[in-house]
Scaffold this motif. Sequence first.
Motif, short mmCIF file in Angstrom:
data_model
loop_
_atom_site.label_atom_id
_atom_site.label_comp_id
_atom_site.label_asym_id
_atom_site.label_seq_id
_atom_site.Cartn_x
_atom_site.Cartn_y
_atom_site.Cartn_z
N UNK A 285 0.76 -1.32 0.02
CA UNK A 285 0.09 -0.08 -0.07
C UNK A 285 1.00 1.31 0.04
N UNK A 286 1.78 1.20 -0.75
CA UNK A 286 2.90 2.43 -0.89
C UNK A 286 2.25 3.59 -1.04
N UNK A 287 1.28 3.89 -1.76
CA UNK A 287 0.61 5.31 -2.17
C UNK A 287 -0.80 5.25 -1.79
N UNK A 288 -1.38 4.25 -1.41
CA UNK A 288 -2.63 4.39 -0.85
C UNK A 288 -3.12 3.51 0.15
N UNK A 289 -2.48 3.95 1.43
CA UNK A 289 -2.75 3.05 2.63
C UNK A 289 -4.36 3.39 3.13
N UNK A 290 -4.84 4.30 2.72
CA UNK A 290 -6.30 4.69 3.17
C UNK A 290 -7.19 3.49 2.99
N UNK A 291 -7.79 3.15 3.84
CA UNK A 291 -8.79 1.84 3.99
C UNK A 291 -10.03 2.26 3.28
N UNK A 292 -10.60 1.57 2.47
CA UNK A 292 -12.06 1.63 1.66
C UNK A 292 -12.45 0.01 1.58
N UNK A 293 -13.68 0.01 1.70
CA UNK A 293 -14.05 -1.33 1.51
C UNK A 293 -15.48 -0.94 0.91
N UNK A 294 -15.82 -2.09 0.03
CA UNK A 294 -17.38 -2.35 -0.66
C UNK A 294 -18.26 -2.68 0.58
N UNK A 295 -19.62 -2.48 0.34
CA UNK A 295 -20.44 -3.08 1.44
C UNK A 295 -20.47 -4.39 1.12
N UNK A 296 -20.80 -5.02 2.27
CA UNK A 296 -20.72 -6.42 2.36
C UNK A 296 -21.85 -7.18 1.32
N UNK A 297 -22.91 -6.40 1.36
CA UNK A 297 -24.16 -6.83 0.26
C UNK A 297 -23.53 -6.85 -1.07
#
Length: 625
Positions: A285-297
């Motif tokens: 995650x060299x340039x994009x450590x920020x965590x983002x996730x799709x909704x589980x559904x």
Amino acid sequence: MRVHLVTMPWHPIDLPSLQVGLLHRLVRRARPADEVTEFHGSLRWAEFLLEHSGGRLRPGDYVAVGSDSIFHGLGDWVFSGVLYDDPDWGSARLRAYAADRDVFIDTALEMRPYAAGFIDECAAEVLAAEPDVVGFTTTFMQNVSSLALARELKRRRPELTVVFGGSNCDGPMGHALHRNHRFVDHVVRGEGEYALPALLRHVDAGTPPVDVPGLCWWDGDMSRANTETRRTVAPADIPSPDYDQWQAALEPSPVLEYVHPKLVVEGARGCWWGEKHHCTFCGLNGSSMAFRAKPGERLWEEIDRLVRRHRILDIVTVDNIIDMAYFRDFLPRVVDSGWDLRLHYEVKSNLTPDQLRLLGRSGTVHIQPGIESLGSRVLDLMDKGVSGARNIRTLRECENHSLTCSWNLLYGFPGESAEDYAHVVDQLPALVHLQPPSGAHRIQLERFSPHFTDRALGFGKRRPAAMYQHVYDLPEDELADLVYLFDTEDAGIGGETEHRLKAAVAQWRAGHHTSRLLFEETEGDEGGGADALLVHDRRHGRPSATHRFTGWAAAALRRLEDGRTESALHRLLTADGHSVSPEALREWLQHTFALGLLFRDGRTYVSLPTWDETVRVPDGAGVAG
């Protein structure tokens, strides 16, 4: 416009390229008039080797060079002779490197004579699609094979637009790749969902892409690198991958009989732990450590679509860490579906037994929990946020819920000492029934890791890893920007302590498949015999034995499944109505520890027996031959 997407060796041949699948869907969504085609060069290379070697070089050999030798650069070296127009390029340096480190290189040596013919066939097949733009995705050892093909494509069709992207192009690596290879027209640094459509608009219009963040492009003979953006791609803008052309290439392939195909999905990007506590050795995650996730559904809907379309039940997630919300809104959906899925997940090692149980019920069969060490002080040096005792509990619960657990035991951290390892090494024989690490490995210095970015953490001196000398024909100052791995002075343990650690792990691995340490509860008999907790010890290196515990001793062993200090355990037993003196409990702990039924981490004890006896599959069962 015709856009041709390419993934070259050494992408795993049992998996589709997520990057190609995402970009395919992205281009079709953003530019519906464009024609998108794909070239699965990794699959083609495995086929090429199988055919032209008369069956000697099989997919298992592909894995040995492409995956197992990733830290020695063997896969890149196989193609460097094509890139530099010299079949013998780097051979002497490779042989010297291998002799110095006792690296097996015979398979790579046998493969190399086939590389030029393969690149020739690749170029013909790609150009037969009459593309306007050819996009390469490159991660780990895909650089040299991709560069060799790109060079040949531009030689045959100079007007072709060649674009590179992927993890190997992150940050300064992307600019170095661009400025040292004039036949690469553009390099996308960072995520591609916003950058690639913007670049294609410029290619269509014939205008300079000065406004595409992070892009490298040629301004005459000058390599320009646009400023990288801090903007990350929102989950809603991450497409669902298209694997139709991959499956169409795989199904008639002779390689199919050697592999177990799996689908690849992406639920999240970045690392929620790393946002706050970046593990000191980790360069992901060299340039994009920020965590983002799709909704589980949405993730479930994506998996549902892919499984129904491709009729493949094995699912590999590429998330660096599971979104904890998925224990509420994704995994229960998988359980309720009733599908016989086989999921592969990366998780944090401090999951609770209930969370690991849910993973097991969902069909998760393989996890990578990032254990890395069993000593709390070394884990603190890594900034892992977990204790050795907790990692032992995770290994034990993986046995209880039939989860295959992949992990590495790492050492070589600045500030560690022999004392930090002595108590762990002494206890490893008692763990032989739990899943062992792949080995004990000295950490390497990775670009983007805190160890790399902050010299004050202990690695002041660094230079590109020695393996790159037989991979690239570039000066060291250019390699310093291009490569991901670096050599530095050894830190932490060495000598006899290092030898003891490696030997103990090797013995663990050798004895694991025949070892068991199992709980059994028995009810009292009619004659008044008490209920008992039995522990059947069938561990390698120890005589077979069955230990019987009753009363407060049985209760204590069960309480220690969660890990307790001596004082905390005494309070719990007293609260449960058991009468036991502190002295008697201390004596029992010492005796049970001597039997190897407990692991001790500082003042914390953890019970080691498991409740389930799992089926064990030999290593290397994924790719035959």
